[in-house]
Design a protein around this motif. Structure first.
Motif, mmCIF file in Angstrom:
data_model
loop_
_atom_site.group_PDB
_atom_site.id
_atom_site.type_symbol
_atom_site.label_atom_id
_atom_site.label_comp_id
_atom_site.label_asym_id
_atom_site.label_seq_id
_atom_site.Cartn_x
_atom_site.Cartn_y
_atom_site.Cartn_z
ATOM 1 N N CYS A 99 38.382 -68.201 -18.273
ATOM 2 C CA CYS A 99 38.618 -69.564 -17.781
ATOM 3 C C CYS A 99 37.984 -69.762 -16.406
ATOM 4 N N ILE A 100 38.145 -68.783 -15.541
ATOM 5 C CA ILE A 100 37.599 -68.872 -14.186
ATOM 6 C C ILE A 100 36.076 -68.914 -14.216
ATOM 7 N N ARG A 101 35.466 -68.094 -15.038
ATOM 8 C CA ARG A 101 34.002 -68.096 -15.153
ATOM 9 C C ARG A 101 33.479 -69.422 -15.712
ATOM 10 N N LEU A 102 34.255 -70.047 -16.569
ATOM 11 C CA LEU A 102 33.829 -71.296 -17.178
ATOM 12 C C LEU A 102 33.713 -72.420 -16.158
ATOM 13 N N ILE A 103 34.687 -72.551 -15.261
ATOM 14 C CA ILE A 103 34.733 -73.727 -14.393
ATOM 15 C C ILE A 103 34.231 -73.481 -12.976
ATOM 16 N N ASN A 104 33.874 -72.250 -12.654
ATOM 17 C CA ASN A 104 33.421 -71.939 -11.298
ATOM 18 C C ASN A 104 31.916 -71.782 -11.213
ATOM 19 N N TYR A 105 31.350 -72.247 -10.120
ATOM 20 C CA TYR A 105 29.954 -71.984 -9.799
ATOM 21 C C TYR A 105 29.792 -70.462 -9.707
ATOM 22 N N PRO A 106 28.710 -69.896 -10.252
ATOM 23 C CA PRO A 106 28.591 -68.430 -10.336
ATOM 24 C C PRO A 106 28.874 -67.678 -9.045
ATOM 25 N N SER A 107 28.419 -68.181 -7.920
ATOM 26 C CA SER A 107 28.612 -67.460 -6.657
ATOM 27 C C SER A 107 30.074 -67.386 -6.237
ATOM 28 N N ASN A 108 30.932 -68.258 -6.791
ATOM 29 C CA ASN A 108 32.343 -68.260 -6.401
ATOM 30 C C ASN A 108 33.169 -67.282 -7.217
ATOM 31 N N SER A 110 32.764 -64.100 -8.033
ATOM 32 C CA SER A 110 32.954 -62.766 -7.448
ATOM 33 C C SER A 110 33.932 -62.796 -6.272
ATOM 34 N N SER A 111 34.090 -63.946 -5.644
ATOM 35 C CA SER A 111 35.046 -64.068 -4.549
ATOM 36 C C SER A 111 36.464 -64.254 -5.069
ATOM 37 N N VAL A 112 36.592 -65.004 -6.155
ATOM 38 C CA VAL A 112 37.901 -65.369 -6.687
ATOM 39 C C VAL A 112 38.612 -64.206 -7.370
ATOM 40 N N LEU A 113 37.914 -63.521 -8.268
ATOM 41 C CA LEU A 113 38.564 -62.546 -9.146
ATOM 42 C C LEU A 113 39.293 -61.416 -8.413
ATOM 43 N N PRO A 114 38.678 -60.744 -7.433
ATOM 44 C CA PRO A 114 39.403 -59.651 -6.765
ATOM 45 C C PRO A 114 40.680 -60.114 -6.056
ATOM 46 N N ARG A 115 40.615 -61.298 -5.452
ATOM 47 C CA ARG A 115 41.781 -61.798 -4.731
ATOM 48 C C ARG A 115 42.904 -62.184 -5.688
ATOM 49 N N LEU A 116 42.538 -62.780 -6.817
ATOM 50 C CA LEU A 116 43.566 -63.139 -7.790
ATOM 51 C C LEU A 116 44.215 -61.899 -8.391
ATOM 52 N N LYS A 117 43.431 -60.867 -8.579
ATOM 53 C CA LYS A 117 43.990 -59.623 -9.106
ATOM 54 C C LYS A 117 45.036 -59.064 -8.146
ATOM 55 N N ASP A 118 44.735 -59.121 -6.851
ATOM 56 C CA ASP A 118 45.669 -58.617 -5.844
ATOM 57 C C ASP A 118 46.933 -59.479 -5.757
ATOM 58 N N LYS A 119 46.750 -60.806 -5.842
ATOM 59 C CA LYS A 119 47.885 -61.707 -5.645
ATOM 60 C C LYS A 119 48.735 -61.896 -6.891
ATOM 61 N N LEU A 120 48.080 -61.997 -8.055
ATOM 62 C CA LEU A 120 48.796 -62.379 -9.274
ATOM 63 C C LEU A 120 49.112 -61.224 -10.207
ATOM 64 N N GLU A 193 36.168 -77.036 -2.616
ATOM 65 C CA GLU A 193 34.831 -77.614 -2.712
ATOM 66 C C GLU A 193 34.439 -77.717 -4.187
ATOM 67 N N ILE A 194 33.970 -78.884 -4.577
ATOM 68 C CA ILE A 194 33.572 -79.156 -5.952
ATOM 69 C C ILE A 194 32.090 -79.538 -5.990
ATOM 70 N N ILE A 195 31.367 -79.036 -6.967
ATOM 71 C CA ILE A 195 29.943 -79.345 -7.087
ATOM 72 C C ILE A 195 29.646 -79.978 -8.443
ATOM 73 N N ARG A 196 28.719 -80.932 -8.418
ATOM 74 C CA ARG A 196 28.176 -81.453 -9.672
ATOM 75 C C ARG A 196 26.676 -81.445 -9.566
ATOM 76 N N GLN A 197 26.014 -80.795 -10.514
ATOM 77 C CA GLN A 197 24.567 -80.734 -10.541
ATOM 78 C C GLN A 197 24.013 -81.935 -11.302
ATOM 79 N N PRO A 198 22.817 -82.393 -10.944
ATOM 80 C CA PRO A 198 22.300 -83.644 -11.501
ATOM 81 C C PRO A 198 22.062 -83.637 -13.008
ATOM 82 N N GLN A 204 32.066 -78.273 -11.208
ATOM 83 C CA GLN A 204 32.459 -76.875 -11.079
ATOM 84 C C GLN A 204 33.132 -76.661 -9.721
ATOM 85 N N VAL A 205 33.958 -75.643 -9.648
ATOM 86 C CA VAL A 205 34.554 -75.258 -8.366
ATOM 87 C C VAL A 205 33.521 -74.445 -7.604
#
Length: 226
Positions: A99-108, A110-120, A193-198, A204-205
């Motif tokens: 789910c996270i990979r689907l809605i997140n911009y690729p560069s985000n 790698s930042s999200v997953l390790p922190r969520l693993k620690d917190k959740l 921060e939300i991005i939309r490409q043309p 995407q987040v």
């Protein structure tokens, strides 16, 4: 090429206008609603957005359909889906990562997953873990009531003081900043921060560290989300 780009932009603007009024989407017995004036097309300091849902998506299949057919078409819908993705990750890491990979911009990602693993996904007794973190931005949830939100669940958002930015590296796109409101922090707002490409009607987040920054410690026992 230019004509195709104009068509895509007009279609995206039309989607944004359609969701200014409350719209409803159903998946089985689950109901999702959104309304708002947040848009990547133009900065508006007074813009707001609200997403209401009866249940967190039960699996990736429902999550993907919700994103591609409904909530992914607006910035506030996409931001609210990040909260849902976090909750799904807490229940099932593998499903949540998809789910996270689907809605997140690729560069985000790698930042999200390790922190969520620690917190959740922390072990019992680990004070750093906060399994209730996704609930901290839901309306009605506070540390004092053990982060028990009102039902149906609601994510409230508003425009940031920061204006839109055009992406200057690794492709094209408009990045907008919004605040997700929540009682889990002293500021009661979390910047996303939300991005939309043309070439896409879906958002995407782009960046969201404030969403997985630790919230105030719970008082009582968290009952979970539906």
């Amino acid at each position: 090429m230019i004509k195709q780009l104009i068509v895509v932009l007009l279609a995206a603007f039309g989607c944004q206008q359609a969701f200014a009024q409350e719209s409803t989407w159903k998946y089985g017995e689950h109901t999702y609603k959104q309304k708002g004036t947040l848009t990547t097309a133009k900065y508006n300091r007074q813009a707001t957005g609200t997403v209401t849902f009866t249940n967190v998506p039960k699996d990736y299949k429902e999550f993907e359909a919700l994103y591609t057919q409904f909530l992914g078409k607006t910035p506030h819908g996409t931001a609210a889906m990040m909260v849902m993705a976090m909750e799904i990750y807490g229940r099932n890491q593998q499903e949540g990562e998809r789910c996270i990979r689907l809605i997140n911009y690729p560069s985000n990602v790698s930042s999200v997953l390790p922190r969520l693993k620690d917190k959740l996904c922390a072990k019992p007794g680990d004070s750093y873990g906060q399994r209730y973190l996704p609930a901290a931005v839901l309306k009605g949830a506070t540390p004092a009531n053990a982060y028990q939100p009102t039902s149906p669940y609601t994510v409230e958002m508003k425009a940031s003081v920061n204006k839109h930015q055009e992406l200057q590296f690794a492709g094209q796109g408009t990045v907008m900043y919004l605040y997700v409101m929540g009682k889990g922090w002293d500021t009661e707002q979390r910047s996303v921060e939300i991005i939309r490409q043309p070439d896409s009607q879906l958002h995407q987040v782009f960046n969201c560290p404030a969403l997985y920054t630790g919230c105030k410690q719970i008082r009582g026992t968290w009952k979970g989300l539906k």
